[in-house]
Design an enzyme around this catalytic site. Structure first.
Site, PDB file in Angstrom:
ATOM      1  N   LYS A 156      -2.722  -1.219   6.520  1.00 49.55           N
ATOM      2  CA  LYS A 156      -3.712  -2.272   6.256  1.00 49.55           C
ATOM      3  C   LYS A 156      -4.183  -2.799   7.587  1.00 49.55           C
ATOM      4  O   LYS A 156      -3.455  -2.760   8.580  1.00 49.55           O
ATOM      5  CB  LYS A 156      -3.083  -3.420   5.455  1.00 49.55           C
ATOM      6  CG  LYS A 156      -4.112  -4.263   4.731  1.00 49.55           C
ATOM      7  CD  LYS A 156      -4.583  -3.530   3.495  1.00 49.55           C
ATOM      8  CE  LYS A 156      -5.720  -4.225   2.800  1.00 49.55           C
ATOM      9  NZ  LYS A 156      -5.908  -3.664   1.435  1.00 49.55           N
ATOM     10  N   GLN A 191       0.821  -1.215   0.000  1.00 48.66           N
ATOM     11  CA  GLN A 191       0.000   0.000   0.000  1.00 48.66           C
ATOM     12  C   GLN A 191       0.858   1.270   0.000  1.00 48.66           C
ATOM     13  O   GLN A 191       0.468   2.285  -0.581  1.00 48.66           O
ATOM     14  CB  GLN A 191      -0.931  -0.021   1.228  1.00 48.66           C
ATOM     15  CG  GLN A 191      -2.141   0.896   1.103  1.00 48.66           C
ATOM     16  CD  GLN A 191      -3.276   0.284   0.291  1.00 48.66           C
ATOM     17  OE1 GLN A 191      -3.558  -0.891   0.441  1.00 48.66           O
ATOM     18  NE2 GLN A 191      -3.901   1.065  -0.556  1.00 48.66           N
ATOM     19  N   LYS A 241       1.814   1.769  -3.658  1.00 45.00           N
ATOM     20  CA  LYS A 241       0.620   2.078  -4.441  1.00 45.00           C
ATOM     21  C   LYS A 241       0.172   3.513  -4.182  1.00 45.00           C
ATOM     22  O   LYS A 241      -0.089   4.277  -5.106  1.00 45.00           O
ATOM     23  CB  LYS A 241      -0.497   1.099  -4.016  1.00 45.00           C
ATOM     24  CG  LYS A 241      -1.793   1.260  -4.754  1.00 45.00           C
ATOM     25  CD  LYS A 241      -2.940   0.492  -4.091  1.00 45.00           C
ATOM     26  CE  LYS A 241      -2.628  -0.959  -3.839  1.00 45.00           C
ATOM     27  NZ  LYS A 241      -3.826  -1.733  -3.467  1.00 45.00           N
ATOM     28  N   ASP A 248     -11.868  -3.844   1.892  1.00 42.87           N
ATOM     29  CA  ASP A 248     -11.028  -4.807   1.168  1.00 42.87           C
ATOM     30  C   ASP A 248     -11.855  -6.093   1.166  1.00 42.87           C
ATOM     31  O   ASP A 248     -13.088  -6.033   1.294  1.00 42.87           O
ATOM     32  CB  ASP A 248      -9.659  -4.982   1.863  1.00 42.87           C
ATOM     33  CG  ASP A 248      -8.630  -5.694   0.977  1.00 42.87           C
ATOM     34  OD1 ASP A 248      -8.021  -5.037   0.122  1.00 42.87           O
ATOM     35  OD2 ASP A 248      -8.454  -6.927   1.129  1.00 42.87           O
TER      36      ASP A 248
END
Ligand code: NDP
Ligand code: 2IT
Length: 449
Positions: free
Chosen positions: A126, A111, A114, A166
């Protein structure tokens, strides 16, 4: 291999020996940024990579809740606040029985890169739980979410850490989490969670964003090779949020999507997937993909047995893994290549094993890497945060246009980085390098923290 890189990889392996997914993600990134490390010997002295692979904070907590029979169940909650270099910690929550620290750390690590690629001010995180939402009643889901938030609330905030959805966490769960956060805080802080329903502060097009963004990236990647989505056959794994909206945009671009799946098996409909039917099964009834045959008896269903999903045995031009990590292995890659696959677009996080990715690249298959190709979801989350701050909403068309521009920009950055380091057409390396260069610059600016 560069000595410094080799040392960091080996140190990370020793320190996290029981975390295979996390090590896989670290190895993939570190090996592909070697050309950058070679020209920055000062990173060794600054322990830049050692700091990058160590989460700022990992939070583990107890989540007790009461099921419909009155029995108390205890799950484990996680939030890995990996990196806040360029913005508040940002990343989804996953509710799935497989969730453990290794999976949370791999997702948090991915992440960071990204989010850097989006060009927006968001760090990497996360979280989630080993709670299994399958078969749970609405009341059980709500009580679980409330208990989860009873602990999570003290660690998050619009400028601190902003969770989203998610696997197993969609609009319903975000609603229950938001309601409990608001009750505890006695304040409406819209920007503390994203993926909210539009009726209480969410952004139009957030639900569609990951799947749509994947297809925007695919469009750009194919165009760079004088090709296009129109007229292509597409197969998609998964039938959740990412898969459904990737299918919708692929169809709008003129592709024929012939297969979708869930963890039990896949459907094949040569006439083209009836997406309204899939949405009804998955978004409304919360059923199984096999139920598609009730309305479409001409379609075929292949049960999954074993490691390799049957969806990859179906001949296709474009394969879109949109379910979970390591769902497309070398065996599947070989079948896809022998069936003439042209491009693979990673909607899920780390869906291709390393040897599968290597096999695709060696066989001139274009690979749209997850960090770049599925970044449209979190980018639109950042657009949701900015709307919450402004107390003003964009139209669907405005958000979709911003998303499209962001995906074009991400593709261009991946392409430029791969060209700069002599890896033309390797967008996997391009994404890792482009993101790493941004993060490394920010680390140098901010000193040893
Ligand atoms: P959903 O929960 O909406 O859907 C997940 C889909 O994947 C379901 O069809 C599910 O099948 C299948 N699946 C999950 N776990 C497995 C497994 N172990 N084996 C086989 N199939 C599995 O999740 P999302 O669509 O949101 O997420 C899908 C992927 O995309 C994940 O990798 C996620 O990290 C990634 N992603 C999501 C983003 C988002 O905005 N939601 C953004 C960027 C990436 P079943 O119902 O049978 O479990
Ligand atoms: O993997 C991901 O990028 C997501 N699950 C979305 C994260 C977010 O904060 O929107």
């Amino acid at each position: 291999m560069n000595n410094y890189l080799a040392n960091v990889i080996s140190r990370t392996e020793q320190m996290n020996a029981k975390e295979p997914e996390y090590l896989q993600a670290v190895r993939e990134v570190l090996t592909s940024i070697e050309p950058v490390i070679n020209i920055h010997p000062e990173y060794d002295r600054m322990a830049l990579l050692e700091r990058l692979v160590e989460p700022e904070r990992c939070i583990l907590f107890r989540v007790p809740w009461v099921d419909d029979n009155g029995k108390v169940v205890v799950n484990r909650g996680f939030r890995v606040q990996f990196n806040s270099l360029i913005g508040p910690y940002k990343g989804g929550l996953r509710f799935h029985p497989s969730v453990n620290l290794s999976i949370m750390k791999f997702l948090g690590f991915e992440q960071i890169f990204k989010n850097a690629l989006t060009g927006l001010p968001i760090g990497g995180a996360k979280g989630g739980s080993d709670f299994d939402p399958k078969g749970k009643s609405d009341g059980e889901i709500m009580r679980f979410c409330q208990s989860f938030m009873n602990e999570l609330y003290r660690h998050i905030g619009a400028d601190v850490d902003v969770p989203a959805g998610d696997i197993g966490v969609g609009g319903r769960e975000i609603g229950y989490l938001f309601g409990q956060y608001k009750k505890i805080r006695n304040a409406y802080e819209g920007g503390v969670l994203t993926g909210k329903d539009v009726c209480y502060g969410g952004s139009l097009a957030r639900k569609e964003a990951t799947g749509y963004g994947l297809m925007f990236f695919m469009r750009e990647m194919l165009a760079a090779h004088d090709n296009s989505v129109a007229g292509k056959t597409v197969t998609i794994s998964g039938s959740g949020n990412v898969a459904i909206y990737a299918c919708e945009k692929a169809q709008a671009m003129g592709a024929n999507v012939v297969a979708m799946s869930d963890s039990n098996g896949c459907i094949y409909d040569s006439e083209g997937i009836d997406l309204d039917c899939v949405k009804q099964i998955k978004e409304v009834q919360r059923g199984r993909i096999k139920d598609y045959l009730n309305k479409h008896p001409q379609a075929q269903y292949f049960e999954r047995n074993g490691e390799t999903s049957p969806v990859w045995s179906i001949k296709t031009d474009i394969a879109l893994p949109c379910a979970t990590q390591n769902e497309l292995n070398l065996e599947a890659a070989k079948i896809l290549v022998s069936n003439g696959v042209v491009a693979v677009g990673e909607g899920a996080n780390m869906p291709c094993t390393q040897d599968a990715t290597d096999y695709f690249l060696a066989n001139n298959v274009l690979v749209a890497p997850a960090k770049a190709a599925n970044a449209g979801g979190v980018a639109t989350s950042a657009i949701e945060m900015s709307q919450n701050s402004m107390r003003f909403y964009y139209t669907f068309e405005e958000v979709e246009k911003k998303l499209d521009n962001i995906m074009v920009h991400i593709f261009n950055e991946c392409e430029a980085a791969s060209d700069k380091y002599g890896q033309h057409g390797n967008y996997v390396a391009g994404a890792n390098i482009a993101a790493f260069e941004k993060l490394a610059s920010a680390m140098v600016c901010q000193g040893i923290v």
